[in-house]
Scaffold this active site. Structure first.
Site, PDB file in Angstrom:
ATOM      1  N   ASP A  92     -10.843  40.620 -37.448  1.00 35.38           N
ATOM      2  CA  ASP A  92     -11.422  39.302 -37.266  1.00 35.38           C
ATOM      3  C   ASP A  92     -12.020  38.810 -38.599  1.00 35.38           C
ATOM      4  O   ASP A  92     -11.361  38.845 -39.635  1.00 35.38           O
ATOM      5  CB  ASP A  92     -12.464  39.371 -36.147  1.00 35.38           C
ATOM      6  CG  ASP A  92     -13.042  38.022 -35.747  1.00 35.38           C
ATOM      7  OD1 ASP A  92     -12.340  37.260 -35.067  1.00 35.38           O
ATOM      8  OD2 ASP A  92     -14.190  37.741 -36.115  1.00 35.38           O
ATOM      9  N   ASP A 111      -3.645  37.752 -27.910  1.00 32.47           N
ATOM     10  CA  ASP A 111      -4.914  37.355 -28.519  1.00 32.47           C
ATOM     11  C   ASP A 111      -5.248  35.906 -28.180  1.00 32.47           C
ATOM     12  O   ASP A 111      -4.499  34.995 -28.514  1.00 32.47           O
ATOM     13  CB  ASP A 111      -4.807  37.534 -30.037  1.00 32.47           C
ATOM     14  CG  ASP A 111      -6.158  37.546 -30.731  1.00 32.47           C
ATOM     15  OD1 ASP A 111      -7.058  36.826 -30.270  1.00 32.47           O
ATOM     16  OD2 ASP A 111      -6.300  38.259 -31.736  1.00 32.47           O
ATOM     17  N   HIS A 145      -7.629  40.378 -28.506  1.00 33.69           N
ATOM     18  CA  HIS A 145      -8.260  40.258 -29.821  1.00 33.69           C
ATOM     19  C   HIS A 145      -9.008  41.530 -30.228  1.00 33.69           C
ATOM     20  O   HIS A 145      -9.368  41.678 -31.389  1.00 33.69           O
ATOM     21  CB  HIS A 145      -9.223  39.071 -29.823  1.00 33.69           C
ATOM     22  CG  HIS A 145      -9.786  38.761 -31.179  1.00 33.69           C
ATOM     23  ND1 HIS A 145      -9.001  38.413 -32.258  1.00 33.69           N
ATOM     24  CD2 HIS A 145     -11.074  38.776 -31.652  1.00 33.69           C
ATOM     25  CE1 HIS A 145      -9.758  38.215 -33.314  1.00 33.69           C
ATOM     26  NE2 HIS A 145     -11.014  38.421 -32.987  1.00 33.69           N
TER      27      HIS A 145
END
Length: 373
Positions: free
Chosen positions: A198, A324, A352
């Protein structure tokens, strides 16, 4: 079949639409609940052992005081000193695989020509995403250590159990300072495999520019892989414009008053499961719901300055997460096209947070990447 990106060969990059390394961590959607009982028991065993170790570690840190915390969740050093394989062996993870397949053990890795004690690539440094902390890697830590790797999971400033007010983080440098401290203490000649998730992708990019000679490989896992002159906000803006769920989930914090810029970004817990953990086990979602912290806003605004001679000299790999909802696959594809990595991997059925939803398949990719000659 595998897909290899070359910085000097544009024709290879054009093949990515038809060729890519795929790892199937079981079916998607409801099919993931059809695993055989033995596989479920193995997963539960890993979950319970790793969680118990994480809890014990945090208790020890609290007893010792946070000031002495070196941000490493692993002090295990594998023995042996093997040479790097000269010939590349295509990993079995390039075919579709179910989580009902047995988890590879260290002795099995050696038999396949995969070494877990390479002096250059046996140390993984795991960097969490925005709102997460070192705690999110607990399954990956357990699996990597079980196979003889050394693992360091970092709590960035104001994240995890790092005792700093997130709203007071003023720059990207301040946010990644714990990671900078780690590299400054790293022994001369030692290299690590740097993994970012991320927002952690932007963080490892920043550090790759500073310590490129100490990074053997960089693995972007559902991560922001930016180009020079781009900020994470630039990327997130693209994402939010086409992502209603992200807009619903974001909540800005104005610690300095409503007439001042935001100081942090938080997530609405009512929609966080669908955004970040839509394929993850309920236990991990519960862990995240009580462990996540807000994301400092200033670092998200900062544009990266990346050079070809430093950042560009580090071998990059990208792991796509195909289920995701936070960074949709189209946005991941866009990042990859703008700055092609050496190799692309696709993690089927992963949300995710693949360290929760597909920990074994993710682990196999980590091992495979560590041994690409």
């Amino acid at each position: 079949m595998g897909l290899c990106f070359s910085r000097d060969n544009e024709s290879v990059a054009k093949q990515r639409q038809s060729k890519r390394v795929a790892v199937a961590g079981g079916g998607v959607g409801s099919n993931r609940w059809t695993r055989i009982r033995s596989s479920k028991r193995d997963e539960n065993r890993i979950h319970e052992q790793a969680l118990a170790a994480a809890i014990l570690f945090q208790q020890q840190m609290q007893n010792d005081g946070l000031a002495s915390f070196d941000r490493s969740t692993s002090l295990r050093y594998p023995s042996g000193n093997s040479k790097r394989n000269q010939a590349f062996h295509r990993s079995s993870s390039s075919r579709a695989r179910s989580l009902t397949d047995p988890l590879l053990q260290a002795h099995q890795l050696v038999k396949q020509g995969i070494k877990a004690d390479n002096p250059e690539t046996n140390h993984f440094v795991l960097v969490h995403g925005g709102g997460f902390g070192a705690w999110c890697w607990y399954k990956s830590i357990a699996l990597l250590e079980e196979d003889g790797y050394k693992v360091t999971a970092i709590d960035l400033t104001g994240s995890g159990i790092h005792s700093f007010d997130t709203n007071s983080v003023k720059s990207l440098h301040q946010y990644v300072k714990p990671l900078i401290d780690f590299f400054e203490k790293l022994a001369d000649g030692e290299k690590v495999i740097l993994v970012g998730h991320d927002f952690g992708g932007a963080c490892i990019s920043y550090v790759m520019e500073l310590f490129h000679s100490k990074v053997s490989k960089a693995v972007f896992t559902a991560a922001a892989m930016l180009v020079s002159g781009q900020s994470t906000l630039d990327l997130f803006s693209e994402k939010v414009d086409s992502n209603d769920l992200m807009r619903q989930a974001q909540a800005f914090i104005y610690a300095n008053g409503n007439n001042q810029p935001p100081t942090a970004i938080d997530f609405d817990r009512a929609v966080i499961k669908e955004l970040l953990f839509n394929q993850s086990p309920a236990k991990d979602v519960a862990l995240a719901s009580v462990s996540m912290r807000s994301i400092p806003f200033s670092p998200v605004l900062e544009k990266l300055s990346l050079s070809d001679t430093k950042y560009g000299s580090v071998r990059r790999f990208y792991i796509e997460t195909q289920e995701d909802n936070a960074i949709p696959i189209a946005l991941q594809e866009s990042m990859i096209n703008k700055s092609p990595p050496e190799r692309l991997f696709c993690l089927k059925g992963a949300d995710h947070s693949p360290f929760f939803s597909k920990p074994q398949a993710l682990h196999k990719l980590f091992v495979e990447i560590s041994n690409i000659p």
